[in-house]
Design an enzyme around this catalytic site. Structure first.
Site, PDB file in Angstrom:
ATOM      1  N   CYS A 143       9.683 -59.910   9.283  1.00 30.09           N
ATOM      2  CA  CYS A 143       8.837 -61.133   9.589  1.00 30.09           C
ATOM      3  C   CYS A 143       7.338 -61.089   9.350  1.00 30.09           C
ATOM      4  O   CYS A 143       6.794 -59.856   9.864  1.00 30.09           O
ATOM      5  CB  CYS A 143       9.118 -61.860  10.718  1.00 30.09           C
ATOM      6  SG  CYS A 143      11.001 -61.889  10.966  1.00 30.09           S
ATOM      7  N   ARG A 180       6.120 -58.267   2.570  1.00 31.78           N
ATOM      8  CA  ARG A 180       6.417 -57.785   3.760  1.00 31.78           C
ATOM      9  C   ARG A 180       8.385 -58.069   3.657  1.00 31.78           C
ATOM     10  O   ARG A 180       9.313 -57.451   4.397  1.00 31.78           O
ATOM     11  CB  ARG A 180       6.289 -58.415   5.102  1.00 31.78           C
ATOM     12  CG  ARG A 180       4.917 -57.866   5.675  1.00 31.78           C
ATOM     13  CD  ARG A 180       4.430 -58.699   6.701  1.00 31.78           C
ATOM     14  NE  ARG A 180       5.264 -58.190   7.915  1.00 31.78           N
ATOM     15  CZ  ARG A 180       4.847 -57.379   8.666  1.00 31.78           C
ATOM     16  NH1 ARG A 180       3.789 -56.519   8.506  1.00 31.78           N
ATOM     17  NH2 ARG A 180       5.355 -57.064   9.685  1.00 31.78           N
ATOM     18  N   TRP A 199      12.276 -62.784   8.036  1.00 29.24           N
ATOM     19  CA  TRP A 199      13.333 -62.110   7.310  1.00 29.24           C
ATOM     20  C   TRP A 199      14.591 -62.016   8.427  1.00 29.24           C
ATOM     21  O   TRP A 199      14.499 -61.333   9.509  1.00 29.24           O
ATOM     22  CB  TRP A 199      12.704 -60.580   7.225  1.00 29.24           C
ATOM     23  CG  TRP A 199      13.550 -59.742   6.302  1.00 29.24           C
ATOM     24  CD1 TRP A 199      13.628 -59.767   4.965  1.00 29.24           C
ATOM     25  CD2 TRP A 199      14.505 -58.760   6.836  1.00 29.24           C
ATOM     26  NE1 TRP A 199      14.473 -58.752   4.737  1.00 29.24           N
ATOM     27  CE2 TRP A 199      15.000 -58.021   5.586  1.00 29.24           C
ATOM     28  CE3 TRP A 199      15.090 -58.301   8.019  1.00 29.24           C
ATOM     29  CZ2 TRP A 199      15.962 -57.207   5.637  1.00 29.24           C
ATOM     30  CZ3 TRP A 199      15.977 -57.441   8.158  1.00 29.24           C
ATOM     31  CH2 TRP A 199      16.328 -56.611   6.985  1.00 29.24           C
ATOM     32  N   ASN A 237       7.865 -61.925  15.314  1.00 28.98           N
ATOM     33  CA  ASN A 237       8.380 -60.828  14.595  1.00 28.98           C
ATOM     34  C   ASN A 237       8.884 -59.815  15.600  1.00 28.98           C
ATOM     35  O   ASN A 237       8.303 -59.987  16.670  1.00 28.98           O
ATOM     36  CB  ASN A 237       7.184 -60.403  13.886  1.00 28.98           C
ATOM     37  CG  ASN A 237       7.524 -59.011  13.195  1.00 28.98           C
ATOM     38  OD1 ASN A 237       8.766 -58.861  12.857  1.00 28.98           O
ATOM     39  ND2 ASN A 237       6.475 -58.428  12.692  1.00 28.98           N
ATOM     40  N   GLY A 238      10.023 -59.585  15.345  1.00 28.57           N
ATOM     41  CA  GLY A 238      10.604 -58.415  16.204  1.00 28.57           C
ATOM     42  C   GLY A 238      12.125 -58.657  16.594  1.00 28.57           C
ATOM     43  O   GLY A 238      12.688 -59.623  16.020  1.00 28.57           O
ATOM     44  N   GLU A 252      13.891 -39.393  -4.873  1.00 29.55           N
ATOM     45  CA  GLU A 252      12.858 -40.592  -4.953  1.00 29.55           C
ATOM     46  C   GLU A 252      12.993 -41.365  -6.216  1.00 29.55           C
ATOM     47  O   GLU A 252      12.871 -42.544  -6.062  1.00 29.55           O
ATOM     48  CB  GLU A 252      11.418 -39.969  -4.917  1.00 29.55           C
ATOM     49  CG  GLU A 252      10.165 -41.017  -4.971  1.00 29.55           C
ATOM     50  CD  GLU A 252      10.432 -41.926  -3.858  1.00 29.55           C
ATOM     51  OE1 GLU A 252      11.128 -42.020  -2.842  1.00 29.55           O
ATOM     52  OE2 GLU A 252       9.580 -43.153  -3.872  1.00 29.55           O
ATOM     53  N   LYS A 274      14.009 -45.400  -6.142  1.00 27.93           N
ATOM     54  CA  LYS A 274      12.864 -46.126  -6.883  1.00 27.93           C
ATOM     55  C   LYS A 274      13.714 -47.213  -7.608  1.00 27.93           C
ATOM     56  O   LYS A 274      13.675 -48.375  -7.760  1.00 27.93           O
ATOM     57  CB  LYS A 274      11.954 -45.249  -7.623  1.00 27.93           C
ATOM     58  CG  LYS A 274      10.542 -45.981  -7.671  1.00 27.93           C
ATOM     59  CD  LYS A 274       9.854 -45.729  -6.635  1.00 27.93           C
ATOM     60  CE  LYS A 274      10.172 -46.234  -5.302  1.00 27.93           C
ATOM     61  NZ  LYS A 274       9.499 -45.947  -4.291  1.00 27.93           N
ATOM     62  N   GLU A 300      16.379 -49.625  -5.883  1.00 30.44           N
ATOM     63  CA  GLU A 300      15.643 -50.551  -5.090  1.00 30.44           C
ATOM     64  C   GLU A 300      15.182 -51.921  -5.885  1.00 30.44           C
ATOM     65  O   GLU A 300      15.315 -52.852  -5.508  1.00 30.44           O
ATOM     66  CB  GLU A 300      14.868 -50.025  -4.033  1.00 30.44           C
ATOM     67  CG  GLU A 300      13.510 -49.678  -4.552  1.00 30.44           C
ATOM     68  CD  GLU A 300      12.656 -49.110  -3.329  1.00 30.44           C
ATOM     69  OE1 GLU A 300      12.864 -49.709  -2.305  1.00 30.44           O
ATOM     70  OE2 GLU A 300      11.766 -48.253  -3.741  1.00 30.44           O
ATOM     71  N   HIS A 358      30.496 -29.479  -7.286  1.00 34.36           N
ATOM     72  CA  HIS A 358      31.279 -29.486  -6.199  1.00 34.36           C
ATOM     73  C   HIS A 358      31.949 -31.117  -6.147  1.00 34.36           C
ATOM     74  O   HIS A 358      32.292 -31.347  -4.882  1.00 34.36           O
ATOM     75  CB  HIS A 358      30.392 -29.080  -5.029  1.00 34.36           C
ATOM     76  CG  HIS A 358      30.088 -27.806  -5.184  1.00 34.36           C
ATOM     77  ND1 HIS A 358      30.847 -26.651  -5.107  1.00 34.36           N
ATOM     78  CD2 HIS A 358      28.767 -27.010  -5.580  1.00 34.36           C
ATOM     79  CE1 HIS A 358      30.249 -25.527  -4.993  1.00 34.36           C
ATOM     80  NE2 HIS A 358      29.036 -25.792  -5.497  1.00 34.36           N
ATOM     81  N   LYS A 385       9.064 -54.756   3.242  1.00 29.65           N
ATOM     82  CA  LYS A 385       7.980 -53.837   3.207  1.00 29.65           C
ATOM     83  C   LYS A 385       7.873 -52.846   4.238  1.00 29.65           C
ATOM     84  O   LYS A 385       7.960 -51.527   4.432  1.00 29.65           O
ATOM     85  CB  LYS A 385       6.698 -54.352   3.182  1.00 29.65           C
ATOM     86  CG  LYS A 385       5.470 -53.344   2.745  1.00 29.65           C
ATOM     87  CD  LYS A 385       5.768 -52.528   1.470  1.00 29.65           C
ATOM     88  CE  LYS A 385       4.586 -51.468   1.336  1.00 29.65           C
ATOM     89  NZ  LYS A 385       5.162 -50.420   0.523  1.00 29.65           N
TER      90      LYS A 385
HETATM   91  C1  F6R Z   1      10.965 -47.404  -0.891  1.00 29.03           C
HETATM   92  C2  F6R Z   1      10.052 -47.417   0.581  1.00 29.03           C
HETATM   93  C3  F6R Z   1      10.951 -47.160   1.707  1.00 29.03           C
HETATM   94  C4  F6R Z   1       9.888 -46.758   2.638  1.00 29.03           C
HETATM   95  C5  F6R Z   1      10.593 -46.607   4.033  1.00 29.03           C
HETATM   96  C6  F6R Z   1       9.672 -46.180   5.226  1.00 29.03           C
HETATM   97  O1  F6R Z   1      10.052 -47.573  -1.888  1.00 29.03           O
HETATM   98  O2  F6R Z   1       9.002 -48.150   0.316  1.00 29.03           O
HETATM   99  O3  F6R Z   1      12.030 -46.530   1.358  1.00 29.03           O
HETATM  100  O4  F6R Z   1       9.625 -45.474   2.255  1.00 29.03           O
HETATM  101  O5  F6R Z   1      10.866 -48.019   4.588  1.00 29.03           O
HETATM  102  O6  F6R Z   1       8.564 -46.760   5.417  1.00 29.03           O
HETATM  103  P1  F6R Z   1       6.995 -46.390   6.036  1.00 29.03           P
HETATM  104  O7  F6R Z   1       6.597 -45.320   5.060  1.00 29.03           O
HETATM  105  O8  F6R Z   1       6.051 -47.536   5.971  1.00 29.03           O
HETATM  106  O9  F6R Z   1       7.601 -45.741   7.305  1.00 29.03           O
END
Ligand code: F6R
Length: 607
Positions: free
Chosen positions: A2, A27, A75, A101-102, A480, A484, A487, A503, A602
């Site tokens: 949120c 976000r 959210w 938010n929370g 990674e 990427k 997602e 394995h 985010k």
């Molecule tokens: C993937 C991504 C997430 C963040 C994760 C941690 O592209 O952005 O996996 O890396 O949510 O977020 P932070 O770094 O803000 O703690």
């Protein structure tokens, strides 16, 4: 998660709130709403789905008149995304409106308590109990009302509050959820995040847990839990407005990928002084570093993947054992660490709930905490003992790119810093440092060669699955790369340590399987090549990422992507950019909503 915004000043609040909410879109959200004081009454509009819906029903905010208001992007956690569940929520008599938010952890208990007192609830949210509690406790003193309400709440919250009998100001509080106060000229703001109001101010106040904030157009007052007027930390940010806008790019993610040479340059400039590394807020003595028995890296998601590269780098160059854990695991694992352990918490946002909790857990064991964070003034940056700010600038796309890359680089620089303190600053120290200084050019080279990646994306975007394999740093990269891709493109992508394939996983490989083989390490090239051979023999289409000229893999690979050649240890910094571009172009070819992938937020501010 949120997003909250609040405004008090001389302008019409609703268009401004909508504008701020647009800046918080990144976000992640599934509904939105705003409330303003209109002729002494609280008037509200809410809409499920995109902000455009709210924009449309309010005619860009023109239908709501008033110069003080609050806004929210939701959210969903408790209750489906719907008009009713979206914020603001109003109390039974309409005297209070709240955005939140929370998570209110004891909301069921409070709901039962209030229901027994005759209150009725319209939504399924945890937030509605907050606004009804305000109503329940209100006698005449608003501060007393807010305090009593806060005392009843368990969980995390950033709240924006309007009270109908206080039409010239709004109130706000926070506990374990992000909230900043923006100070403008004859106007003041609250926001979950700096970019929301960066257009209007670069001066912020950082309130502490349970402070009560009172804002009107002329002033902002912050009261602590004893109701004393207090001065809180101020922050002047140097982020520019453009950095939080798309500037002609179709997506923030693509823009942020292109910003990486600059982000790398800024990161290097912030701490590399000749052949020494000096961090602004980290001053470890050689004695402290020599006494360290262990480093413990804690993070989530991509930050965790960056941490893996950091682990390999620090162990190799400092010969200190480095343990790494996902924050969500660490906090419940009863971890073994003490004052001779340095805990490194990595977080782009600095607000990830699990990382915050893990950091606090590490502190209870007497461990010193070093935070690697991108957002100045965030909770992790403020609570850690020491902080290194990555110089990525605001990152708006949900999928991290420049945030991740600057984390990897910062960990490498930290490794060099520690190795220097240990007197291990020989030949490889100097080579790494030289290469790091040349990184902006190398990263730019990968971006300039994007055409090959676009062609590959247009060939393979229809695949349902993809595998990413590698060894050592290349395994961390594979993790990674797969994250990427999945997602943002929704392709089922898996990553494996190449040696692990036989394995179990290799049974998934069949004719036409798409395998990205990361082979950027000279040391492990032959071994990884054998693994590529294993999947090719079973019909896979192998796309190999290699250092320029290291093309022995041509027998196994259908396509080879050559990257600027650097030491094995520094290669992740260029290979990651290539994987980001591949994921981006594949997602674009599939027509995905790249900056706002489904179900993702985010900043993951709930557990
Ligand atoms: C993937 C991504 C997430 C963040 C994760 C941690 O592209 O952005 O996996 O890396 O949510 O977020 P932070 O770094 O803000 O703690």
């Amino acid at each position: 998660m949120c997003g909250i915004i609040g405004y008090a000043g001389g302008k019409q609040a609703a268009p401004l709130l909508l504008d701020g909410l647009k800046m918080l879109e990144y976000r992640g959200y599934d509904s939105s709403g705003i409330a303003v004081f209109d002729g002494g009454e609280i008037k509200m509009s809410k809409a499920k789905g995109r902000l455009e819906n709210l924009d449309e029903i309010t005619d860009g905010g023109k239908k709501l008149h008033g110069v003080i208001g609050i806004g929210h992007t939701r959210w969903a956690t408790h209750g489906e995304p719907s008009d009713i569940n979206s914020h603001p929520h109003v109390s039974e008599t309409g005297r209070f409106a709240v955005v939140h938010n929370g998570i209110i952890e004891n909301y069921i208990e409070i709901r039962e308590f209030l229901t027994a007192k005759g209150f009725t609830f319209k939504s399924q949210t945890d937030t509605e109990v907050v606004v009804q509690l305000l109503e329940y406790y209100h006698k005449d003193d608003i501060f007393e009302t807010i305090r009593k309400t806060l005392n009843k709440l368990k969980g995390s919250y950033a709240l924006g509050i309007l009270a109908a009998f206080e039409p010239n100001r709004f109130f706000a509080v926070r506990k374990d959820s992000p909230l900043v106060i923006g100070l403008g000229k004859n106007e003041n703001f609250i926001a979950s995040d700096i970019p929301a109001v960066l257009k209007y101010t670069r001066t912020f106040i950082l309130p502490e847990d349970k402070d009560i904030i009172v804002a009107d157009g002329k002033s902002v007052c912050v009261y602590n839990t004893n109701h004393e007027l207090v001065e809180r930390e101020r922050l002047n940010v140097d982020w520019d407005v453009e950095s939080a806008q798309k500037n002609g790019y179709p997506h923030f993610m693509l823009k942020e990928i292109h910003e990486q040479p600059k982000a790398v340059e800024q990161t290097v400039a912030s701490c590399v002084k000749g052949d020494k590394i000096e961090f602004e807020n980290v001053k470890y003595s050689a004695g402290f570093v020599k006494k360290l028995k262990k480093l413990y890296i804690i993070a989530c998601g991509s930050s965790y993947h960056a941490g893996m590269i950091g682990k390999y780098f620090i162990e190799r160059n400092c010969r200190i054992p480095v343990e790494i854990d996902l924050a969500s695991e660490f906090r419940y694992r009863r971890p073994i660490l003490d004052k001779d352990t340095l805990t490194v918490v990595i977080s782009q946002s600095g607000e990830t709930a699990d990382s915050i909790a893990a950091m606090r857990e590490a502190k209870t064991h007497g461990s010193r905490v070093l935070a690697i964070v991108n957002v100045v003034g965030s909770t992790i940056a403020r609570e850690a003992d020491d902080v290194i700010i990555t110089r990525a600038g605001p990152e708006m796309a949900v999928a991290t790119t420049k945030g991740y890359l600057t984390q990897v680089l910062t960990l490498q620089l930290l490794g060099l810093y520690l190795s220097d303190k240990l007197g291990l600053n020989g030949e490889s120290y100097r080579t790494y440092l030289e290469e790091i200084k040349r990184l902006p050019t190398a990263v730019q080279e990968v971006i300039d060669n994007k055409e090959q990646l676009q062609i590959l994306a247009s060939t393979y975007f229809g695949n349902d699955t993809a595998f990413f394999i590698g060894r050592g740093n290349d395994y961390a990269l594979a993790l990674e790369g797969a994250l990427k891709l999945k997602e943002i493109s929704y392709i089922h992508a898996e990553s494996y340590a190449a040696g692990e394939l036989k394995h179990g996983t290799i049974s998934l490989i069949k004719e036409g399987s798409l395998v990205f083989a990361c082979l950027t390490s000279d040391e492990l090239y032959d071994k990884a090549q054998s693994n590529a051979e294993e999947v090719k023999t079973r019909g896979a289409d192998v796309i190999a990422l290699v250092k320029k000229g290291h093309t022995a893999i041509e027998k196994q690979a259908k396509h080879i992507i050559e990257l600027p050649a650097l030491s094995d240890e520094i290669m992740p910094c260029v290979a990651a950019v290539c994987l980001q571009l591949l994921a981006y172009y594949i997602a674009a070819a599939r027509g995905c909503d790249i900056d706002k992938p489904r179900n993702l937020a985010k900043s993951v501010t709930v557990e």
